[in-house]
Motif scaffolding. Structure first.
Motif, PDB file in Angstrom:
ATOM      1  N   VAL A 121       0.837  -1.007  -0.007  1.00  0.00           N
ATOM      2  CA  VAL A 121       0.102   0.010   0.004  1.00  0.00           C
ATOM      3  C   VAL A 121       0.872   1.322  -0.068  1.00  0.00           C
ATOM      4  N   GLU A 146      -2.408  -4.525  -0.816  1.00  0.00           N
ATOM      5  CA  GLU A 146      -3.437  -4.330  -1.513  1.00  0.00           C
ATOM      6  C   GLU A 146      -3.531  -5.523  -2.592  1.00  0.00           C
ATOM      7  N   LEU A 170      -9.393   0.706  -1.215  1.00  0.00           N
ATOM      8  CA  LEU A 170      -8.602   1.824  -1.292  1.00  0.00           C
ATOM      9  C   LEU A 170      -9.064   2.734  -1.847  1.00  0.00           C
TER      10      LEU A 170
END
Length: 251
Positions: A121, A146, A170
């Motif tokens: 991330v 992610e 996200l």
């Protein structure tokens, strides 16, 4: 609180059969000792009439073992239960084998999610995760990645926990909402829920025949999520933000 009160119940479901097995082993040893002891031989005169009990035993012995034991002791006698074990034990082994296969397949799928289509991330979120972990007094390093495969946020691993966040989370949640979702996953790590769930699944595999096992496990999983929800609300400080995050996440 309900989660902590109910966790000993699956353990009791496992301990009870173990105690029963220990009792049976003791009975078998006593019976073996009696059989091996010296029995005086009493000669029977030729042509002497046999007792009715002996004749009944002879007739029962001619039956198959299962029905012979049932007929000799009644339907709810220990001998009848022992006769049922001839059928119950193979069925239990088949059930354990099937559930163990499912457990192994699930574990392989989870390990595949850990490695497949993941990327770190952004740095700003790693800093926020470290700040949240410090507030929860987590000493273990937590990796946040992610995932293009995962559909919901999840925690994988116990010694080296990894939080997988779907790409849609996200981009589709606000910063406050995403922080609340991450706090929920950090609560799972703080409570060692991954390890507890593995033990719970093992109990389900061994005691699948007990109806209370599945109901208790379901209730524990529900209360586990409720406990983590409470932690997330305490960390983010806004109950409505967390509720909106869950609603947007579900959409």
């Amino acid at each position: 609180v309900l989660d902590l009160r109910m966790q000993p119940l699956p353990i009791a479901i496992v301990v009870a059969p173990l105690m029963t097995a220990v009792g049976h082993v003791r009975e078998i040893r006593v019976a073996s000792t009696v059989r091996n002891s010296a029995v005086p031989f009493v000669p029977v005169a030729a042509g002497a009439p046999s007792r009715p009990a002996d004749s009944a035993l002879v007739r029962i012995d001619r039956l198959p073992r299962f029905w012979a034991l049932a007929a000799s002791g009644g339907w709810w006698s220990p001998r009848w239960l022992e006769a049922w074990s001839v059928v119950a034990v193979p069925l239990w082994l088949l059930g354990v084998l099937a559930l163990s296969t499912r457990l192994m397949a699930s574990w392989l799928l989870v390990e595949r999610l850990r490695r497949a289509a993941t990327r770190p991330v952004p740095e700003i979120w790693r800093a926020r995760v470290e700040a949240l972990a410090a507030r929860l007094r987590l000493t273990r390093p937590v990796i946040v990645a992610e995932s293009a495969v995962a559909h919901v946020p999840m925690v994988i691993g116990c010694l080296r926990p990894v939080i997988l966040l779907p790409a849609s989370v996200l981009t589709g949640l606000s910063a406050a909402q995403l922080e609340a979702v991450i706090a929920h996953e950090l609560a799972h790590i703080q409570r060692h829920d991954y390890l507890v769930n593995m033990i719970q699944t093992a109990i389900e595999t061994l005691c699948f025949y007990h109806p209370a096992t599945w109901w208790i496990s379901h209730q524990i999983r529900l209360e586990r999520e409720h406990c983590c929800d409470d932690v997330a609300v305490d960390l983010c400080g806004d109950r409505m933000t967390y509720v909106r995050a869950l609603a947007d996440l579900d959409e």
